[in-house]
Scaffold this motif. Structure first.
Motif, PDB file in Angstrom:
ATOM      1  N   HIS A  11       0.842  -1.197   0.000  1.00 36.75           N
ATOM      2  CA  HIS A  11       0.000   0.000   0.000  1.00 36.75           C
ATOM      3  C   HIS A  11       0.874   1.243   0.000  1.00 36.75           C
ATOM      4  O   HIS A  11       2.076   1.171   0.223  1.00 36.75           O
ATOM      5  N   VAL A  12       0.263   2.362  -0.277  1.00 43.73           N
ATOM      6  CA  VAL A  12       0.898   3.675  -0.154  1.00 43.73           C
ATOM      7  C   VAL A  12      -0.016   4.534   0.697  1.00 43.73           C
ATOM      8  O   VAL A  12      -1.243   4.547   0.488  1.00 43.73           O
ATOM      9  N   THR A  13       0.572   5.233   1.664  1.00 50.87           N
ATOM     10  CA  THR A  13      -0.217   6.078   2.561  1.00 50.87           C
ATOM     11  C   THR A  13       0.202   7.533   2.415  1.00 50.87           C
ATOM     12  O   THR A  13       1.380   7.866   2.567  1.00 50.87           O
ATOM     13  N   HIS A 230       3.165   9.861   3.132  1.00 50.16           N
ATOM     14  CA  HIS A 230       3.732   9.547   4.439  1.00 50.16           C
ATOM     15  C   HIS A 230       4.693   8.361   4.370  1.00 50.16           C
ATOM     16  O   HIS A 230       5.814   8.422   4.876  1.00 50.16           O
ATOM     17  N   HIS A 231       4.261   7.268   3.737  1.00 51.07           N
ATOM     18  CA  HIS A 231       5.132   6.098   3.601  1.00 51.07           C
ATOM     19  C   HIS A 231       4.642   5.205   2.466  1.00 51.07           C
ATOM     20  O   HIS A 231       3.500   5.302   2.014  1.00 51.07           O
ATOM     21  N   ALA A 232       5.530   4.333   2.012  1.00 52.81           N
ATOM     22  CA  ALA A 232       5.202   3.311   1.024  1.00 52.81           C
ATOM     23  C   ALA A 232       5.466   1.951   1.643  1.00 52.81           C
ATOM     24  O   ALA A 232       6.478   1.746   2.312  1.00 52.81           O
ATOM     25  N   GLN A 275      14.204  11.040   5.531  1.00 51.09           N
ATOM     26  CA  GLN A 275      12.813  11.388   5.285  1.00 51.09           C
ATOM     27  C   GLN A 275      12.039  10.364   4.455  1.00 51.09           C
ATOM     28  O   GLN A 275      10.865  10.598   4.142  1.00 51.09           O
ATOM     29  N   ILE A 276      12.653   9.257   4.084  1.00 52.57           N
ATOM     30  CA  ILE A 276      11.981   8.223   3.285  1.00 52.57           C
ATOM     31  C   ILE A 276      11.593   7.075   4.215  1.00 52.57           C
ATOM     32  O   ILE A 276      12.456   6.330   4.687  1.00 52.57           O
ATOM     33  N   LEU A 277      10.286   6.949   4.489  1.00 53.74           N
ATOM     34  CA  LEU A 277       9.803   5.907   5.378  1.00 53.74           C
ATOM     35  C   LEU A 277       9.185   4.783   4.553  1.00 53.74           C
ATOM     36  O   LEU A 277       8.235   4.999   3.806  1.00 53.74           O
TER      37      LEU A 277
END
Length: 327
Positions: A11-13, A230-232, A275-277
């Motif tokens: 998912h991607v959020t 926010h995150h992948a 910054q990459i979550l």
């Protein structure tokens, strides 16, 4: 060789300013199924909305947090900069250009990237999205279109495509993807690099298992806020497999959360770059274990460990109408 390879996207959020507006875009325009209306388990005054295919298949989830009073995000380098959605073929791209224009969704028209027809578009928060044609795609299967949307099945979105990550230090991102996560670099196009996991293997690889890395040293550092991702999350088969990945991330000494039970899936978060979550998430147990298909996404649903706080949680949330049945 990695014993239990990642299976592609889970998912991607992203973060949105208004839950009603993002529901209207994702469900009414893009035809995605709001399979779960719940809250961010780490911020209970914040919706977590899951938009998926018909049955909530892993790899079809575009989800949103709606943090109250959050500032607008700033674009730049060191950010997950774009999520994409797969459509069946080039004819679907033509259909979607007309549909986006009819619904006044800002877009850049039909272009190509790595040989595939795409449409880049953005929402009211300047959140960046893409539609990508599966005309020439072979790999991870897409999902099944939501049966109650008004998009013809032959044109409907079937799942997530490549996620784009914009970074200053491209060598570090390359190392994380290839040496740690098991991706291989497939192509370069300008300052973009295309990475894929499971390339050439049956039922693996393809658009549902790709990451695009954009190298930008000329931009300011991005700032988190609504309108940004926010995150992948990347797909793992089950809890046991997730455990092997938690150990692997620990071996490389990347900052990570460790095992977290999200009820609908299990996960581990790690900082892939500044910054990459990224998240590693299981494909199940899924979204329909606590409500029926017919009721999914209509009412606020809480995992069992939050149910005792329902009254307080509901009082702190802005009402959003997600009952599609009367439209």
């Amino acid at each position: 060789m990695i014993e239990h390879p990642l299976l592609g996207m889970n998912h991607v959020t992203a973060m949105a300013s208004d839950p009603q507006q993002i529901f209207d875009l994702m469900s009414k325009v893009l035809g995605l199924h709001l399979i779960k209306k719940t809250v961010n388990q780490d911020a209970l005054d914040t919706y977590h909305l899951y938009f998926t295919d018909d049955m909530g298949t892993a790899g079809t989830d575009m989800t949103f947090f709606t943090f109250p009073n959050q500032a607008k995000g700033k674009k730049g380098t060191n950010m997950i900069s774009r999520a994409s959605f797969r459509v069946p073929n080039d004819a679907a791209i033509d259909y979607w250009l007309d549909r986006l224009n009819q619904h006044n969704v800002a877009n850049e028209g039909i272009t190509t990237q790595f040989g595939d027809k795409i449409i880049n578009f953005h929402d009211q928060d300047d959140q960046q999205f893409q539609l990508i044609s599966d005309e020439h795609n072979i790999g991870v299967a897409g999902g099944t279109p939501w049966q109650h949307n008004d998009v013809p099945d032959e044109f409907a979105i079937t799942g997530l495509g490549p996620v784009t990550v914009t970074v200053f230090n491209v060598a570090h991102m390359d190392f994380v993807l290839t040496e740690i996560m098991g991706y291989t670099k497939q192509a370069d196009e300008g300052n973009f690099g295309l990475y894929e996991v499971g390339h050439g293997e049956p039922n693996l690889g393809g658009h549902g298992a790709q990451v695009i890395v954009e190298h930008r040293e000329d931009l300011p550092v991005a700032e988190e806020g609504y309108g940004n991702i926010h995150h992948a999350a990347f797909n793992t088969e089950d809890r046991e497999t997730l455990g092997t990945w938690i150990d692997r991330i620990r071996d490389y000494r990347l900052p990570q959360s460790g095992y977290i039970d999200r009820f609908y899936f299990k996960s581990d978060y790690f900082r892939a770059a500044p910054q990459i979550l990224f998240e590693l998430a299981t494909a199940g147990p899924g979204f329909l274990q606590d409500e029926t298909y017919d009721e999914a996404g209509i009412h606020l649903e809480l995992p069992p460990f939050l149910e005792s706080q329902r009254a307080k949680i509901e009082a702190g949330l802005k009402p959003v109408e997600t009952d599609w049945r009367g439209r």
